[in-house]
Write a protein that holds these residues in place. Sequence first.
Motif, PDB file in Angstrom:
ATOM      1  N   PHE A 158       1.336 -12.165   4.439  1.00 60.85           N
ATOM      2  CA  PHE A 158       0.216 -12.867   3.837  1.00 60.85           C
ATOM      3  C   PHE A 158      -0.573 -11.958   2.893  1.00 60.85           C
ATOM      4  CE2 PHE A 158       0.403 -15.862   7.608  1.00 60.85           C
ATOM      5  CZ  PHE A 158       0.905 -16.910   6.843  1.00 60.85           C
ATOM      6  N   SER A 159      -0.792 -10.723   3.304  1.00 61.22           N
ATOM      7  CA  SER A 159      -1.541  -9.796   2.457  1.00 61.22           C
ATOM      8  C   SER A 159      -0.824  -9.566   1.137  1.00 61.22           C
ATOM      9  CB  SER A 159      -1.741  -8.463   3.189  1.00 61.22           C
ATOM     10  OG  SER A 159      -2.457  -7.553   2.385  1.00 61.22           O
ATOM     11  N   GLU A 160       0.508  -9.407   1.196  1.00 59.72           N
ATOM     12  CA  GLU A 160       1.279  -9.182  -0.029  1.00 59.72           C
ATOM     13  C   GLU A 160       1.379 -10.457  -0.864  1.00 59.72           C
ATOM     14  OE1 GLU A 160       5.017  -7.492   1.052  1.00 59.72           O
ATOM     15  OE2 GLU A 160       4.144  -5.573   1.684  1.00 59.72           O
ATOM     16  N   LYS A 161       1.501 -11.607  -0.215  1.00 60.69           N
ATOM     17  CA  LYS A 161       1.645 -12.864  -0.948  1.00 60.69           C
ATOM     18  C   LYS A 161       0.421 -13.148  -1.812  1.00 60.69           C
ATOM     19  CE  LYS A 161       2.413 -17.835  -0.257  1.00 60.69           C
ATOM     20  NZ  LYS A 161       2.730 -18.895   0.743  1.00 60.69           N
ATOM     21  N   LYS A 177     -12.160   0.332  12.541  1.00 67.11           N
ATOM     22  CA  LYS A 177     -11.908  -0.832  11.690  1.00 67.11           C
ATOM     23  C   LYS A 177     -10.635  -0.519  10.902  1.00 67.11           C
ATOM     24  CE  LYS A 177     -15.935  -0.326   9.791  1.00 67.11           C
ATOM     25  NZ  LYS A 177     -16.527   0.629  10.756  1.00 67.11           N
ATOM     26  N   ILE A 178      -9.789  -1.523  10.676  1.00 64.55           N
ATOM     27  CA  ILE A 178      -8.484  -1.300  10.037  1.00 64.55           C
ATOM     28  C   ILE A 178      -8.399  -2.132   8.771  1.00 64.55           C
ATOM     29  CG2 ILE A 178      -5.982  -1.385  10.356  1.00 64.55           C
ATOM     30  CD1 ILE A 178      -6.617  -1.587  13.437  1.00 64.55           C
ATOM     31  N   LEU A 179      -8.212  -1.468   7.643  1.00 58.68           N
ATOM     32  CA  LEU A 179      -8.080  -2.155   6.357  1.00 58.68           C
ATOM     33  C   LEU A 179      -6.634  -2.052   5.896  1.00 58.68           C
ATOM     34  CD1 LEU A 179      -9.376  -3.671   4.008  1.00 58.68           C
ATOM     35  CD2 LEU A 179      -9.915  -1.452   2.967  1.00 58.68           C
ATOM     36  N   ILE A 180      -5.975  -3.211   5.753  1.00 62.68           N
ATOM     37  CA  ILE A 180      -4.567  -3.272   5.363  1.00 62.68           C
ATOM     38  C   ILE A 180      -4.501  -3.678   3.893  1.00 62.68           C
ATOM     39  CG2 ILE A 180      -2.335  -4.345   5.846  1.00 62.68           C
ATOM     40  CD1 ILE A 180      -3.538  -4.965   8.685  1.00 62.68           C
ATOM     41  N   VAL A 181      -3.857  -2.844   3.078  1.00 61.71           N
ATOM     42  CA  VAL A 181      -3.887  -3.015   1.628  1.00 61.71           C
ATOM     43  C   VAL A 181      -2.469  -3.194   1.092  1.00 61.71           C
ATOM     44  CG1 VAL A 181      -4.629  -1.980  -0.560  1.00 61.71           C
ATOM     45  CG2 VAL A 181      -5.928  -1.539   1.538  1.00 61.71           C
ATOM     46  N   PRO A 182      -2.243  -4.186   0.214  1.00 60.59           N
ATOM     47  CA  PRO A 182      -0.914  -4.356  -0.393  1.00 60.59           C
ATOM     48  C   PRO A 182      -0.594  -3.174  -1.306  1.00 60.59           C
ATOM     49  CG  PRO A 182      -2.289  -6.315  -0.723  1.00 60.59           C
ATOM     50  CD  PRO A 182      -3.191  -5.236  -0.214  1.00 60.59           C
ATOM     51  N   PRO A 183       0.675  -2.801  -1.438  1.00 62.29           N
ATOM     52  CA  PRO A 183       1.051  -1.670  -2.289  1.00 62.29           C
ATOM     53  C   PRO A 183       0.603  -1.877  -3.738  1.00 62.29           C
ATOM     54  CG  PRO A 183       2.904  -2.366  -0.935  1.00 62.29           C
ATOM     55  CD  PRO A 183       1.842  -3.400  -0.771  1.00 62.29           C
ATOM     56  N   GLY A 184       0.038  -0.819  -4.329  1.00 60.34           N
ATOM     57  CA  GLY A 184      -0.341  -0.874  -5.733  1.00 60.34           C
ATOM     58  C   GLY A 184      -1.577  -1.692  -6.028  1.00 60.34           C
ATOM     59  N   SER A 207      -1.308   7.893   4.934  1.00 51.83           N
ATOM     60  CA  SER A 207      -0.525   8.085   3.715  1.00 51.83           C
ATOM     61  C   SER A 207       0.767   7.270   3.725  1.00 51.83           C
ATOM     62  CB  SER A 207      -0.175   9.573   3.555  1.00 51.83           C
ATOM     63  OG  SER A 207       0.860   9.755   2.617  1.00 51.83           O
ATOM     64  N   ASP A 208       1.069   6.691   2.565  1.00 50.85           N
ATOM     65  CA  ASP A 208       2.360   6.020   2.365  1.00 50.85           C
ATOM     66  C   ASP A 208       3.099   6.679   1.195  1.00 50.85           C
ATOM     67  OD1 ASP A 208       0.709   5.252   0.310  1.00 50.85           O
ATOM     68  OD2 ASP A 208       1.182   3.129   0.414  1.00 50.85           O
ATOM     69  N   ILE A 209       2.784   7.941   0.931  1.00 47.33           N
ATOM     70  CA  ILE A 209       3.231   8.620  -0.283  1.00 47.33           C
ATOM     71  C   ILE A 209       4.747   8.757  -0.359  1.00 47.33           C
ATOM     72  CG2 ILE A 209       3.156  10.980   0.622  1.00 47.33           C
ATOM     73  CD1 ILE A 209       1.797   9.864  -2.802  1.00 47.33           C
ATOM     74  N   THR A 210       5.431   8.781   0.772  1.00 47.79           N
ATOM     75  CA  THR A 210       6.887   8.934   0.751  1.00 47.79           C
ATOM     76  C   THR A 210       7.619   7.601   0.750  1.00 47.79           C
ATOM     77  OG1 THR A 210       6.978   9.068   3.175  1.00 47.79           O
ATOM     78  CG2 THR A 210       6.778  11.148   1.966  1.00 47.79           C
ATOM     79  N   GLU A 211       6.849   6.506   0.841  1.00 45.79           N
ATOM     80  CA  GLU A 211       7.490   5.199   0.995  1.00 45.79           C
ATOM     81  C   GLU A 211       7.521   4.380  -0.286  1.00 45.79           C
ATOM     82  OE1 GLU A 211       9.817   2.882   3.182  1.00 45.79           O
ATOM     83  OE2 GLU A 211       8.910   4.769   3.830  1.00 45.79           O
ATOM     84  N   THR A 212       6.541   4.544  -1.136  1.00 47.60           N
ATOM     85  CA  THR A 212       6.438   3.708  -2.325  1.00 47.60           C
ATOM     86  C   THR A 212       5.746   4.465  -3.437  1.00 47.60           C
ATOM     87  OG1 THR A 212       5.455   1.692  -3.253  1.00 47.60           O
ATOM     88  CG2 THR A 212       4.299   2.720  -1.409  1.00 47.60           C
ATOM     89  N   GLU A 213       6.120   4.169  -4.684  1.00 49.26           N
ATOM     90  CA  GLU A 213       5.434   4.766  -5.823  1.00 49.26           C
ATOM     91  C   GLU A 213       4.056   4.140  -6.020  1.00 49.26           C
ATOM     92  OE1 GLU A 213       7.928   4.404  -9.220  1.00 49.26           O
ATOM     93  OE2 GLU A 213       9.494   5.708  -8.420  1.00 49.26           O
ATOM     94  N   LYS A 214       3.851   2.952  -5.452  1.00 44.13           N
ATOM     95  CA  LYS A 214       2.570   2.256  -5.583  1.00 44.13           C
ATOM     96  C   LYS A 214       1.722   2.521  -4.342  1.00 44.13           C
ATOM     97  CE  LYS A 214       4.594  -1.435  -8.413  1.00 44.13           C
ATOM     98  NZ  LYS A 214       4.815  -2.897  -8.544  1.00 44.13           N
ATOM     99  N   SER A 215       1.320   3.756  -4.178  1.00 41.40           N
ATOM    100  CA  SER A 215       0.585   4.169  -2.982  1.00 41.40           C
ATOM    101  C   SER A 215      -0.785   3.515  -2.919  1.00 41.40           C
ATOM    102  CB  SER A 215       0.431   5.692  -2.974  1.00 41.40           C
ATOM    103  OG  SER A 215      -0.393   6.110  -1.904  1.00 41.40           O
ATOM    104  N   ILE A 216      -1.276   3.307  -1.700  1.00 39.86           N
ATOM    105  CA  ILE A 216      -2.612   2.747  -1.499  1.00 39.86           C
ATOM    106  C   ILE A 216      -3.666   3.856  -1.450  1.00 39.86           C
ATOM    107  CG2 ILE A 216      -1.865   0.619  -0.390  1.00 39.86           C
ATOM    108  CD1 ILE A 216      -3.250   3.368   1.792  1.00 39.86           C
ATOM    109  N   THR A 236       0.590  -2.015   3.556  1.00 42.08           N
ATOM    110  CA  THR A 236       1.431  -2.948   4.295  1.00 42.08           C
ATOM    111  C   THR A 236       2.822  -2.363   4.543  1.00 42.08           C
ATOM    112  OG1 THR A 236       2.096  -3.997   2.216  1.00 42.08           O
ATOM    113  CG2 THR A 236       0.248  -4.984   3.410  1.00 42.08           C
ATOM    114  N   LYS A 237       3.132  -1.265   3.829  1.00 41.25           N
ATOM    115  CA  LYS A 237       4.421  -0.598   3.999  1.00 41.25           C
ATOM    116  C   LYS A 237       4.187   0.868   4.321  1.00 41.25           C
ATOM    117  CE  LYS A 237       6.832  -3.739   0.838  1.00 41.25           C
ATOM    118  NZ  LYS A 237       7.569  -3.876  -0.440  1.00 41.25           N
TER     119      LYS A 237
END
Length: 286
Positions: free
Chosen positions: A275-278, A147-154, A7-16, A124-125
């Motif tokens: 890179f993922s965010e870019k 396996k690890i999946l890294i997703v940009p916010p939102g 969970s990234d629920i406390t870090e960004t409004e654009k949660s993954i 990513t955050k």
Amino acid sequence: MRTIIISDITETEKSIIPYGLNIGKHTETRVDILHYFDPVLVHGTYSPVSDSQSITPGEKLSHEEILFREKETARAKIDWLLSREGSRLNYPLRINPTVEIADPDTGITEQIGKHNNPLVITGTKPSHSMVDSLEDLLTILCKTDAKILIVPPGKKFAKPAKCCLVTDLTSPANQKLKTLFQWITPLFEKVYTSAVVQLERNPRQKQQLEEWKQALMPYNEKLHSDASEVVRIDESGIAFESICRHKSPDMVVFPKNEKSHFSRYLFADDNLRRFSEKFNIPVLLY
């Protein structure tokens, strides 16, 4: 297989979390959502009621009370998000949220250990209540078989069509790749291979890529035998950007072999996050 969302629920409004729920739907897996509060990292916040770590006048709260308040706030946010997304999914997805005050390293490792080769999804955050950075979270996750999946916010979910599987030729076709393709096959229409190498150091690497690719063919009929390439590079970052620009993949897949030159580059200096965010592309590590 199990899908585990950090969970990234406390870090960004654009949660993954919505993206992760959709992955669970399309892979027909149960979903765990994990949110741990590390007592060392949680600090007080400004509010009408002062706590022991703020300078706002008022009644002070103990560290335990601050942790409890943060935990209940996160739980309420997750419950609200699941209620909203449940109607959008239109699918009977089985979801198990866990919100606890505990050491994240221990908690995450134990949850992953309950399942065979699960998929762990993180933004990513990641939440600063768990870890200081994505690099710290990857240190925990790379010790497991997940396996690890890294997703940009939102990142908006759309069923991915094209996957680019990158190799540095140090990871042979083995059980890990077989398991990876079992997960990839239902999701993607096309799978391309690219090798990140330096030809001037080893002229046989193009031939090695063909041999590597042929070893994978029995695992997945969607593998494009005419789409492999060797990316000639001076820096690994150039190779990554070349893949993203010319292939336009919906997901890029890398081995998490920290002994290789390319993997060492990816894990250094926050490169994976940047890179993922870019390019707004999820990155899968296997």
